[in-house]
Write a protein that holds these residues in place. Structure first.
Motif, short mmCIF file in Angstrom:
data_model
loop_
_atom_site.label_atom_id
_atom_site.label_comp_id
_atom_site.label_asym_id
_atom_site.label_seq_id
_atom_site.Cartn_x
_atom_site.Cartn_y
_atom_site.Cartn_z
N SER A 263 2.07 -0.95 -2.06
CA SER A 263 3.23 -1.60 -1.46
C SER A 263 2.75 -2.48 -0.31
CB SER A 263 4.22 -0.56 -0.92
OG SER A 263 3.62 0.18 0.15
N LEU A 264 3.66 -3.30 0.20
CA LEU A 264 3.34 -4.14 1.36
C LEU A 264 3.03 -3.28 2.57
CD1 LEU A 264 3.07 -6.85 2.74
CD2 LEU A 264 5.57 -6.95 2.94
N ARG A 265 3.84 -2.23 2.76
CA ARG A 265 3.58 -1.31 3.87
C ARG A 265 2.19 -0.69 3.75
NH1 ARG A 265 6.45 2.54 7.33
NH2 ARG A 265 8.39 1.50 6.85
N HIS A 266 1.83 -0.33 2.52
CA HIS A 266 0.51 0.25 2.26
C HIS A 266 -0.59 -0.75 2.62
CE1 HIS A 266 -2.42 2.29 -0.78
NE2 HIS A 266 -2.60 2.74 0.45
N ALA A 267 -0.37 -2.01 2.27
CA ALA A 267 -1.37 -3.04 2.57
C ALA A 267 -1.57 -3.18 4.08
CB ALA A 267 -0.95 -4.37 1.97
N ILE A 268 -0.46 -3.18 4.84
CA ILE A 268 -0.54 -3.29 6.30
C ILE A 268 -1.29 -2.09 6.88
CG2 ILE A 268 0.83 -3.30 8.42
CD1 ILE A 268 3.02 -4.79 6.79
N THR A 269 -1.02 -0.92 6.34
CA THR A 269 -1.68 0.30 6.83
C THR A 269 -3.17 0.28 6.50
OG1 THR A 269 0.37 1.55 6.53
CG2 THR A 269 -1.68 2.81 6.73
N LEU A 270 -3.51 -0.16 5.30
CA LEU A 270 -4.92 -0.19 4.89
C LEU A 270 -5.73 -1.18 5.73
CD1 LEU A 270 -4.80 -0.03 0.97
CD2 LEU A 270 -5.63 1.74 2.54
#
Length: 422
Positions: A263-270
């Motif tokens: 997800s986009l949130r996952h991308a920001i976190t990674l």
């Protein structure tokens, strides 16, 4: 010999751009605290050919410079040395520092080096005469110093070479008007830092792309929930696509993701907020400021200078404060933001009114205060080939800072910048 020069002299570099205004190489030179003579930068390099070549190898400059070339000045004496053949032919251009009519031994050696794959350049071209006539068939680049030629003389010198299969390099290009004039005369290469000079206009209106990037930078830099950042990105589909692509690759920021992005949130976190803020800051300097621009410094010398300065700031902070990751982060952002006036055409004061930064960063950018401010001033002097200024600022820094610190930091930063994406 290279150790001595690394400790006692500065390794300066002058950017060389092609007609597309992409970085094509650097002229490398060693200079001590006496600095260089503005009227004859080439002659200041005489006698430094051997240590410069040795340092080039020791610092791993071939790998550090990536796909660009190092222009290295060699006089007639060093031209005869076997040590010169330790340099990689694809990675260097040998600038011939030859006074007067070249001797037969010099011409013979040039033929040998050409057969072995080296490229040669003729410096300080003053027209077709007894000095240049035997060398012109051997060189692929001819350098003409703008500081020694008026417009009429420049047209005459360029015209005398127009039919020859070689590239003209304009040396001492100080502004965009000079670059355009030389380009119209057929010059293919341009040496100088004119690309980092911009007209600063107070109150200039930011483009929509700039405004968007600044808004995202502020969100990422503040302690807001990830959902707020995610929502802001959802309104910028091109940026979102580029973010997802960067998270799944080894980009210029040196960050690798081994997890599939869900997800986009996952991308920001990674990616992490630290790297996300760096990426957005670099995008502000990218050519065209388009969301799908890659952060390839070859596309923008200004981006190259900014990223290089940020990384060198980071490395220099680590010398005095090893393990201080927060200070290193602030140092990188300081280096990047220092190039914003040239990129945006705005005074730094107006930029800082729109981008939220730590007080320490703001003071460094406004008044060169504190450790970050001193390091920033040091790198500005280093970029301007000002050895005396570098020495003065090095003496003010606490810890083990010396000329070798700058030289090795430059090589390490270039290696980081040009690291392969493999």
């Amino acid at each position: 010999m290279s150790d001595q020069f690394l400790q006692n002299a500065f390794l300066f570099r002058q950017p060389i751009l092609n007609r597309r205004q992409e970085l094509a190489g650097y002229q490398l030179s060693f200079h001590g605290s006496e600095g260089i003579d503005d009227d004859d930068a080439v002659s200041a390099s005489r006698g430094a050919g051997a240590p410069l070549c040795a340092a080039y190898s020791e610092l791993g400059m071939h790998g550090a410079l990536g796909n660009t070339c190092a222009y290295i000045g060699v006089d007639a004496d060093f031209l005869q040395q076997e040590a010169i053949e330790l340099l990689p032919p694809p990675g260097v251009v040998l600038e011939l520092l030859v006074d007067g009519v070249p001797e037969k031994a010099t011409l013979t050696r040039c033929h040998v080096l050409l057969q072995r794959g080296y490229s040669l350049a003729l410096t300080n071209y003053q027209g077709i005469d007894d000095r240049s006539r035997p060398l012109l068939p051997l060189v692929s680049v001819v350098k003409i110093d703008l500081r020694r030629a008026g417009q009429a003389r420049l047209e005459e010198l360029a015209g005398s070479l127009r039919q020859l299969p070689l590239k003209l390099l304009a040396q001492g290009v100080d502004n965009h008007a000079q670059m355009e004039a030389c380009r119209n005369l057929g010059f293919a290469l341009f040496q100088g830092r004119y690309f980092a000079q911009a007209e600063i206009v107070s109150g200039r209106r930011l483009s929509a792309a700039h405004a968007t990037l600044i808004r995202l930078c502020n969100l990422v830099g503040r302690d807001v929930d990830t959902a707020v950042i995610e929502d802001a990105f959802k309104h910028e589909p091109a940026l979102t696509l580029n973010l997802l692509r960067i998270v799944n690759s080894v980009g210029r920021l040196g960050n690798r993701s081994t997890q599939p992005v869900t997800s986009l949130r996952h991308a920001i976190t990674l990616l992490g907020r630290r790297q996300l803020q760096r990426w957005l800051s670099l995008l502000l300097l990218a050519p065209g400021n388009q969301a799908n621009d890659s952060l390839d410094p070859a596309r923008s010398p200004l981006l190259q200078v900014a990223a290089l300065r940020g990384r060198m700031m980071e490395l220099l902070v680590a010398v005095g404060k090893p393990g201080d990751h927060k200070q290193a982060d602030l140092a990188f952002i300081t280096g990047i933001l220092s190039m914003m006036p040239a990129a945006l055409g705005l005074p730094i004061e107006e930029i800082l009114e729109q981008i939220a930064v730590e007080r320490e960063v703001g003071n460094a950018l406004r008044q060169h205060e504190g450790l970050l401010g001193t390091l920033l001033a040091l790198l500005e002097c280093f970029d301007n080939d000002d050895a005396a200024c570098c020495d003065s600022l090095l003496s003010r820094l606490p810890g083990n800072y010396d000329r070798q610190t700058l030289n090795t930091g430059l090589s390490a930063a270039l290696s980081w910048l040009n690291s392969s994406a493999d």
